[in-house]
Design a protein around this motif. Sequence first.
Motif, PDB file in Angstrom:
ATOM      1  N   GLY A  99       0.994  -0.735  -0.064  1.00 52.96           N
ATOM      2  CA  GLY A  99       0.414  -0.160   0.075  1.00 52.96           C
ATOM      3  C   GLY A  99       0.954   1.388  -0.237  1.00 52.96           C
ATOM      4  O   GLY A  99       2.124   0.789   0.230  1.00 52.96           O
ATOM      5  N   PHE A 100       0.162   2.762  -0.121  1.00 50.99           N
ATOM      6  CA  PHE A 100       0.577   3.805  -0.603  1.00 50.99           C
ATOM      7  C   PHE A 100       0.283   4.605  -0.222  1.00 50.99           C
ATOM      8  O   PHE A 100      -1.424   4.569  -0.260  1.00 50.99           O
ATOM      9  CB  PHE A 100       1.577   3.912  -2.210  1.00 50.99           C
ATOM     10  CG  PHE A 100       1.009   3.687  -2.812  1.00 50.99           C
ATOM     11  CD1 PHE A 100       0.282   5.177  -3.484  1.00 50.99           C
ATOM     12  CD2 PHE A 100       0.271   2.140  -3.299  1.00 50.99           C
ATOM     13  CE1 PHE A 100      -0.501   4.655  -4.717  1.00 50.99           C
ATOM     14  CE2 PHE A 100      -0.087   2.583  -5.076  1.00 50.99           C
ATOM     15  CZ  PHE A 100      -0.851   3.799  -5.504  1.00 50.99           C
ATOM     16  N   SER A 101       0.475   6.267  -0.173  1.00 48.31           N
ATOM     17  CA  SER A 101      -1.078   6.799   0.252  1.00 48.31           C
ATOM     18  C   SER A 101      -1.563   7.869  -0.447  1.00 48.31           C
ATOM     19  O   SER A 101      -0.838   7.448  -1.143  1.00 48.31           O
ATOM     20  CB  SER A 101       0.597   7.691   1.053  1.00 48.31           C
ATOM     21  OG  SER A 101       1.634   8.219   0.125  1.00 48.31           O
ATOM     22  N   GLY A 102      -2.545   8.406  -0.652  1.00 50.27           N
ATOM     23  CA  GLY A 102      -3.337   8.672  -1.641  1.00 50.27           C
ATOM     24  C   GLY A 102      -3.574   9.824  -0.684  1.00 50.27           C
ATOM     25  O   GLY A 102      -3.769  10.056   0.659  1.00 50.27           O
ATOM     26  N   TYR A 103      -4.502  10.610  -1.418  1.00 42.38           N
ATOM     27  CA  TYR A 103      -4.769  11.896  -0.854  1.00 42.38           C
ATOM     28  C   TYR A 103      -5.609  12.748  -2.240  1.00 42.38           C
ATOM     29  O   TYR A 103      -5.464  12.884  -3.367  1.00 42.38           O
ATOM     30  CB  TYR A 103      -3.425  12.844  -0.871  1.00 42.38           C
ATOM     31  CG  TYR A 103      -4.525  14.290   0.003  1.00 42.38           C
ATOM     32  CD1 TYR A 103      -4.652  14.731   1.346  1.00 42.38           C
ATOM     33  CD2 TYR A 103      -4.533  15.659  -0.825  1.00 42.38           C
ATOM     34  CE1 TYR A 103      -4.405  15.324   1.842  1.00 42.38           C
ATOM     35  CE2 TYR A 103      -4.998  16.489  -0.211  1.00 42.38           C
ATOM     36  CZ  TYR A 103      -5.111  16.872   0.860  1.00 42.38           C
ATOM     37  OH  TYR A 103      -5.498  18.124   1.733  1.00 42.38           O
ATOM     38  N   LYS A 104      -7.176  12.653  -1.988  1.00 40.09           N
ATOM     39  CA  LYS A 104      -8.078  13.314  -2.790  1.00 40.09           C
ATOM     40  C   LYS A 104      -9.290  14.253  -2.034  1.00 40.09           C
ATOM     41  O   LYS A 104      -9.895  13.673  -0.917  1.00 40.09           O
ATOM     42  CB  LYS A 104      -8.816  11.936  -3.602  1.00 40.09           C
ATOM     43  CG  LYS A 104     -10.071  11.968  -4.252  1.00 40.09           C
ATOM     44  CD  LYS A 104     -10.202  11.162  -5.022  1.00 40.09           C
ATOM     45  CE  LYS A 104     -10.817  11.481  -6.416  1.00 40.09           C
ATOM     46  NZ  LYS A 104     -11.551  10.512  -7.215  1.00 40.09           N
ATOM     47  N   ASN A 105      -9.096  15.053  -2.408  1.00 42.70           N
ATOM     48  CA  ASN A 105     -10.776  15.813  -1.541  1.00 42.70           C
ATOM     49  C   ASN A 105     -10.356  16.536  -0.643  1.00 42.70           C
ATOM     50  O   ASN A 105     -11.843  15.835   0.502  1.00 42.70           O
ATOM     51  CB  ASN A 105     -12.224  15.311  -1.963  1.00 42.70           C
ATOM     52  CG  ASN A 105     -12.884  15.179  -3.747  1.00 42.70           C
ATOM     53  OD1 ASN A 105     -12.320  15.795  -4.270  1.00 42.70           O
ATOM     54  ND2 ASN A 105     -13.042  13.796  -3.591  1.00 42.70           N
ATOM     55  N   LEU A 144      -4.961   5.546   3.013  1.00 39.36           N
ATOM     56  CA  LEU A 144      -3.911   4.824   1.899  1.00 39.36           C
ATOM     57  C   LEU A 144      -4.965   3.803   0.811  1.00 39.36           C
ATOM     58  O   LEU A 144      -5.446   3.223   1.183  1.00 39.36           O
ATOM     59  CB  LEU A 144      -3.493   3.455   3.631  1.00 39.36           C
ATOM     60  CG  LEU A 144      -2.073   2.038   3.189  1.00 39.36           C
ATOM     61  CD1 LEU A 144      -1.056   2.954   2.886  1.00 39.36           C
ATOM     62  CD2 LEU A 144      -2.225   1.318   3.791  1.00 39.36           C
ATOM     63  N   ILE A 145      -3.633   3.447   0.099  1.00 47.18           N
ATOM     64  CA  ILE A 145      -4.702   2.618  -1.383  1.00 47.18           C
ATOM     65  C   ILE A 145      -3.342   1.305  -1.310  1.00 47.18           C
ATOM     66  O   ILE A 145      -2.243   0.860  -1.220  1.00 47.18           O
ATOM     67  CB  ILE A 145      -3.732   2.875  -2.381  1.00 47.18           C
ATOM     68  CG1 ILE A 145      -4.445   5.129  -2.146  1.00 47.18           C
ATOM     69  CG2 ILE A 145      -3.987   2.484  -3.278  1.00 47.18           C
ATOM     70  CD1 ILE A 145      -3.833   5.787  -3.740  1.00 47.18           C
ATOM     71  N   SER A 146      -4.653   0.533  -0.809  1.00 44.97           N
ATOM     72  CA  SER A 146      -3.805  -1.062  -0.927  1.00 44.97           C
ATOM     73  C   SER A 146      -4.083  -1.080  -1.926  1.00 44.97           C
ATOM     74  O   SER A 146      -5.101  -2.016  -2.921  1.00 44.97           O
ATOM     75  CB  SER A 146      -4.809  -2.115   0.186  1.00 44.97           C
ATOM     76  OG  SER A 146      -4.593  -3.011   0.059  1.00 44.97           O
ATOM     77  N   HIS A 147      -2.959  -1.423  -2.188  1.00 40.14           N
ATOM     78  CA  HIS A 147      -2.792  -1.139  -3.999  1.00 40.14           C
ATOM     79  C   HIS A 147      -2.529  -2.636  -4.277  1.00 40.14           C
ATOM     80  O   HIS A 147      -3.128  -3.737  -5.421  1.00 40.14           O
ATOM     81  CB  HIS A 147      -1.503  -0.962  -4.390  1.00 40.14           C
ATOM     82  CG  HIS A 147      -1.351  -0.693  -6.451  1.00 40.14           C
ATOM     83  ND1 HIS A 147      -2.360  -0.804  -7.033  1.00 40.14           N
ATOM     84  CD2 HIS A 147      -0.352  -1.719  -7.052  1.00 40.14           C
ATOM     85  CE1 HIS A 147      -1.921  -1.099  -8.371  1.00 40.14           C
ATOM     86  NE2 HIS A 147      -0.336  -1.817  -7.803  1.00 40.14           N
TER      87      HIS A 147
END
Length: 176
Positions: free
Chosen positions: A65-71, A76-79
């Motif tokens: 996973g890596f960090s995400g940011y929106k709105n 965390l984005i579990s890819h």
Amino acid sequence: MVLTEPIVYKNIEGLKEIQDVVSFQEEIWGKDAVTPLPQLIAAAHHGGILIGAFNKGELLGFSYGFSGYKNGEAYLISHMTGVCSKYQNYGIGLQLKLKQRNWAVDYGYSKIVWTFDPLEARNAYFNLNKLGAYAKTYYPSYYGEMTDKLNIGLPSDRFLAEWDICSNRVKNTLAV
């Protein structure tokens, strides 16, 4: 398959173990769908999470996973999460997600998101019923035409799983 030793779950940061994750991805999805070594190294060392499940030193599964940011929201984005087919149904996938959740809570996240194939009933059941995530966003042809060995010839439509990891819903679901 009988496991005679306990499964060890740990964060992966070393080059050799990250290389093992790359090879593991190739076994599951083929070379076309692999998150490359440099990306995994950078993420593991700078805010992402790579967790492995090991038995006697053998990699049985992983979650990335890596960090995400929106709105205005960080999450965390579990890819990717994968478990070797001969070790499925041992609860390894669940433990990987729970370890990922614990890590995310420790790092201040309250949400984890990922996409999943709406045609995979087993994944839908796991994500929505076992973990307590929800899906309210549908993406048609999210990845376009896929050529990896698991998805070739199938549509890449996806649901976005949203997992409010600190919510009462999730806590109650996981307590069962």
